[in-house]
Design a protein around this motif. Structure first.
Motif, PDB file in Angstrom:
ATOM      1  N   PHE A 388      31.908  40.175  31.951  1.00  0.00           N
ATOM      2  CA  PHE A 388      31.213  41.393  31.526  1.00  0.00           C
ATOM      3  C   PHE A 388      31.545  42.578  32.432  1.00  0.00           C
ATOM      4  O   PHE A 388      30.935  43.641  32.333  1.00  0.00           O
ATOM      5  CB  PHE A 388      29.703  41.150  31.501  1.00  0.00           C
ATOM      6  CG  PHE A 388      29.300  39.982  30.639  1.00  0.00           C
ATOM      7  CD1 PHE A 388      29.418  40.037  29.258  1.00  0.00           C
ATOM      8  CD2 PHE A 388      28.829  38.809  31.220  1.00  0.00           C
ATOM      9  CE1 PHE A 388      29.071  38.947  28.472  1.00  0.00           C
ATOM     10  CE2 PHE A 388      28.474  37.724  30.443  1.00  0.00           C
ATOM     11  CZ  PHE A 388      28.594  37.788  29.056  1.00  0.00           C
ATOM     12  N   LEU A 389      32.491  42.371  33.337  1.00  0.00           N
ATOM     13  CA  LEU A 389      32.969  43.387  34.280  1.00  0.00           C
ATOM     14  C   LEU A 389      31.913  43.774  35.310  1.00  0.00           C
ATOM     15  O   LEU A 389      31.966  44.847  35.897  1.00  0.00           O
ATOM     16  CB  LEU A 389      33.480  44.637  33.531  1.00  0.00           C
ATOM     17  CG  LEU A 389      34.568  44.373  32.489  1.00  0.00           C
ATOM     18  CD1 LEU A 389      35.003  45.669  31.823  1.00  0.00           C
ATOM     19  CD2 LEU A 389      35.777  43.674  33.114  1.00  0.00           C
ATOM     20  N   GLU A 390      30.971  42.860  35.576  1.00  0.00           N
ATOM     21  CA  GLU A 390      29.938  43.090  36.577  1.00  0.00           C
ATOM     22  C   GLU A 390      30.311  42.367  37.864  1.00  0.00           C
ATOM     23  O   GLU A 390      30.793  41.227  37.838  1.00  0.00           O
ATOM     24  CB  GLU A 390      28.581  42.611  36.082  1.00  0.00           C
ATOM     25  CG  GLU A 390      27.420  43.050  36.979  1.00  0.00           C
ATOM     26  CD  GLU A 390      26.065  42.786  36.333  1.00  0.00           C
ATOM     27  OE1 GLU A 390      25.071  43.374  36.804  1.00  0.00           O
ATOM     28  OE2 GLU A 390      25.994  42.005  35.357  1.00  0.00           O
ATOM     29  N   THR A 391      30.098  43.011  38.984  1.00  0.00           N
ATOM     30  CA  THR A 391      30.400  42.417  40.287  1.00  0.00           C
ATOM     31  C   THR A 391      29.320  41.409  40.669  1.00  0.00           C
ATOM     32  O   THR A 391      28.378  41.148  39.915  1.00  0.00           O
ATOM     33  CB  THR A 391      30.494  43.505  41.368  1.00  0.00           C
ATOM     34  OG1 THR A 391      29.180  44.031  41.623  1.00  0.00           O
ATOM     35  CG2 THR A 391      31.416  44.641  40.947  1.00  0.00           C
ATOM     36  N   GLY A 395      24.080  45.181  38.578  1.00  0.00           N
ATOM     37  CA  GLY A 395      24.043  46.603  38.260  1.00  0.00           C
ATOM     38  C   GLY A 395      25.254  47.384  38.720  1.00  0.00           C
ATOM     39  O   GLY A 395      25.361  48.583  38.445  1.00  0.00           O
ATOM     40  N   ILE A 396      26.170  46.723  39.443  1.00  0.00           N
ATOM     41  CA  ILE A 396      27.400  47.385  39.890  1.00  0.00           C
ATOM     42  C   ILE A 396      28.581  46.738  39.164  1.00  0.00           C
ATOM     43  O   ILE A 396      28.769  45.522  39.228  1.00  0.00           O
ATOM     44  CB  ILE A 396      27.587  47.295  41.413  1.00  0.00           C
ATOM     45  CG1 ILE A 396      26.424  48.003  42.119  1.00  0.00           C
ATOM     46  CG2 ILE A 396      28.916  47.921  41.831  1.00  0.00           C
ATOM     47  CD1 ILE A 396      26.521  47.986  43.635  1.00  0.00           C
ATOM     48  N   PHE A 397      29.347  47.549  38.465  1.00  0.00           N
ATOM     49  CA  PHE A 397      30.457  47.102  37.637  1.00  0.00           C
ATOM     50  C   PHE A 397      31.770  47.678  38.178  1.00  0.00           C
ATOM     51  O   PHE A 397      31.771  48.626  38.973  1.00  0.00           O
ATOM     52  CB  PHE A 397      30.258  47.554  36.190  1.00  0.00           C
ATOM     53  CG  PHE A 397      29.052  46.967  35.515  1.00  0.00           C
ATOM     54  CD1 PHE A 397      29.188  45.985  34.539  1.00  0.00           C
ATOM     55  CD2 PHE A 397      27.765  47.387  35.841  1.00  0.00           C
ATOM     56  CE1 PHE A 397      28.084  45.431  33.912  1.00  0.00           C
ATOM     57  CE2 PHE A 397      26.645  46.840  35.214  1.00  0.00           C
ATOM     58  CZ  PHE A 397      26.807  45.862  34.255  1.00  0.00           C
ATOM     59  N   ALA A 398      32.885  47.109  37.731  1.00  0.00           N
ATOM     60  CA  ALA A 398      34.194  47.655  38.091  1.00  0.00           C
ATOM     61  C   ALA A 398      35.102  47.562  36.876  1.00  0.00           C
ATOM     62  O   ALA A 398      34.984  46.632  36.060  1.00  0.00           O
ATOM     63  CB  ALA A 398      34.811  46.912  39.272  1.00  0.00           C
ATOM     64  N   ALA A 399      36.012  48.523  36.751  1.00  0.00           N
ATOM     65  CA  ALA A 399      36.934  48.560  35.614  1.00  0.00           C
ATOM     66  C   ALA A 399      38.216  49.258  36.018  1.00  0.00           C
ATOM     67  O   ALA A 399      38.236  50.071  36.944  1.00  0.00           O
ATOM     68  CB  ALA A 399      36.277  49.281  34.428  1.00  0.00           C
TER      69      ALA A 399
END
Length: 508
Positions: A388-391, A395-399
């Motif tokens: 889901f592209l979540e670290t 609540g912190i994501f990366a793409a």
């Protein structure tokens, strides 16, 4: 009655075409007045949309219908045939829709479907559970795509985009292609004009360097001391060029190419130069070589490998790319590296030297992971994220180029430095920051232009056991398949746009 035809645009769809005119493909090009329109068959229905992709005007009639979507053959943008919405980057603008009527055995386009506001993604998050403040660190492909999708998805909270760049988000692939070659004006480069950010209430902070993330306090702190609180955070910090440990690499006539400012600087230097040396035979280096040849410079390419792009495309296609550039006057120095750069020359490891008024280093890039690592966010070759592209920090994501994501098909993590991948990850991350929990499953895709040849690459092949070639590489009509454990894991296509699209669909 026989449909009148415009020889360049197909039949006049207001006059009508026989239902039987479709054939097997499911797409039929025509026009309404001077506007290209494409008819698309979806089961028993026939739908009509604008005939040109909103990204770069690709002919959608030469693309592919997949369920109730149409895919562009050039850069693989995906549109809904029912709403016109651009479902997957690199296109962001929707297609105009048209009304279709069936009268007997004929189909007629009777007029435009009025634009409505129901083109947002069909699944909307619960407004009560939405975050109030979203901060995006990075102003590149992933960051822009995320901000755009948040507003398209009806997110009404605050969006702040922090970018260290001098310029608002722009079309980075063009920096080494048409723009650098002098065949595309700078007006083409911004992804959106200034009014877009004002109208959509996106607080774009340029020339802003982020110093650290306060994970416990849920805030990003800039180097000038400003504090940007967040409920959700997207790390889209991208990658930066690798600097060569070579004497003279910091000379004024030596450049890397990553930003719009870089491209402007190369163009300015090229205007007073006769000879350019490219250090690196990857996609950027070779695209720059083609662009500078278009500007009339003598061009030399220096690289340690035996074939340009051989580690990505294999020896057969690599040899063809070399011959293509040589036909246009590029001189290769393969099996060599730069030892020293002086004011007017590049000394090579084989003892030779090349005159150089302009040097461009294309030695690859490395992901900008220090901001995440210093905050205790898990990193390896990139910022680690789940499907889901979540670290590892809620609540912190990366793409984008910085993200090392979990591929559900292989249960492996991967990081890919492709423009379209970055944009699509930004779009998925935006939806997941709003609670939709959509896994990222897009098949990697990129394109590369060399003079009048474009290569479309679909899939992911870190290595392969065998290469299968369908067609002829010298004839510029081929589909090159890369096999691992008996399975095609990637393809490279020249002159086989629809087949490349079909491969993307089958891999998905």
């Amino acid at each position: 009655m026989t449909a009148q035809k415009n020889p360049d645009m197909g039949p006049d769809l207001t006059v009508g075409v026989p239902v039987a005119a479709f054939g097997d493909k499911g797409l039929l090009a025509g026009h309404v007045g001077e506007e290209p329109v494409v008819l698309a068959r979806v089961g028993e229905e026939v739908l009509a949309v604008a005939g040109k992709c909103t990204h770069y005007g690709g002919p959608l009639a030469e693309g592919m219908v997949v369920e109730d979507t149409v895919r562009c053959p050039w850069h693989h943008a995906c549109f809904s045939l029912r709403t016109g919405e651009a479902l997957a980057a690199p296109a962001f603008d929707p297609l105009q829709r048209w009304s279709v009527e069936r009268r007997g055995d004929r189909l007629l386009v009777t007029g435009r479907v009025p634009a409505d506001k129901e083109t947002a993604p069909p699944s909307q998050p619960d407004a009560a559970g939405q975050p109030g403040r979203i901060v995006i660190v990075g102003g590149g492909a992933a960051g822009f795509a995320a901000a755009e999708m948040l507003r398209r998805g009806r997110f009404s909270g605050e969006i702040t985009m922090l970018s260290s760049d001098d310029d608002a988000p722009y079309d980075r692939p063009n920096l080494s292609k048409d723009y650098l070659a002098g065949t595309a004006p700078e007006a083409w480069i911004p992804l959106r004009g200034p009014k877009f950010y004002v109208r959509n209430k996106i607080d774009l902070q340029l020339r802003t360097t982020c110093e650290r993330i306060d994970v416990d306090g849920r805030a990003v702190i800039a180097s000038d001391g400003r504090v940007f609180p967040f409920d959700r955070l997207l790390l889209a910090t991208g990658a930066e060029p690798v600097r060569l440990p070579v004497g003279g690499a910091d000379n004024d006539h030596v450049f890397t190419l990553r930003s719009l400012a870089d491209s402007r600087a190369v163009i300015e230097r090229a205007q007073g130069s006769k000879t350019a040396v490219l250090l690196g035979a990857g996609f950027i280096g070779l695209e720059v070589a083609a662009a500078l040849r278009n500007r009339g410079l003598a061009v030399h390419v220096v690289a340690p490998e035996a074939y340009p792009l051989g580690t990505v495309l294999g020896p057969e296609l690599g040899a063809f790319i070399r011959s293509l550039h040589e036909e246009h006057g590029v001189v290769f120095h393969l099996g060599a590296t730069a030892e020293r750069i002086t004011a007017h020359a590049v000394a090579l490891s084989d003892g030779s030297a090349i005159d150089a008024d302009l040097v461009v280093v294309g030695a690859g890039v490395k992901p900008r992971i220090s901001l995440a690592a210093d905050a205790g966010i898990a990193v390896e070759k990139g910022v680690l994220v789940n499907e889901f592209l979540e670290t590892n920090v809620a609540g912190i994501f990366a793409a984008g180029d910085v993200a090392q994501w979990l591929d559900l098909k292989t249960a492996e993590t991967r990081r890919v430095e492709h423009w379209v991948v970055a944009e699509r990850q930004g779009q998925i991350a935006a939806q997941n920051m709003l609670g939709l929990r959509r896994p990222f499953s897009s098949v990697p895709f990129f394109w590369s232009a060399h003079y009048d040849i474009s290569i479309r690459y679909v899939g992911y092949a870190r290595s392969w056991d065998a290469i299968e070639i369908d067609g002829s590489i010298p004839d510029r009509d081929c589909l090159v398949g890369y096999k691992k454990d008996g399975k095609i894991v990637a393809v490279a296509a020249i002159g086989r746009d629809v087949q490349a699209l079909a491969c993307e669909v089958s891999m998905a």
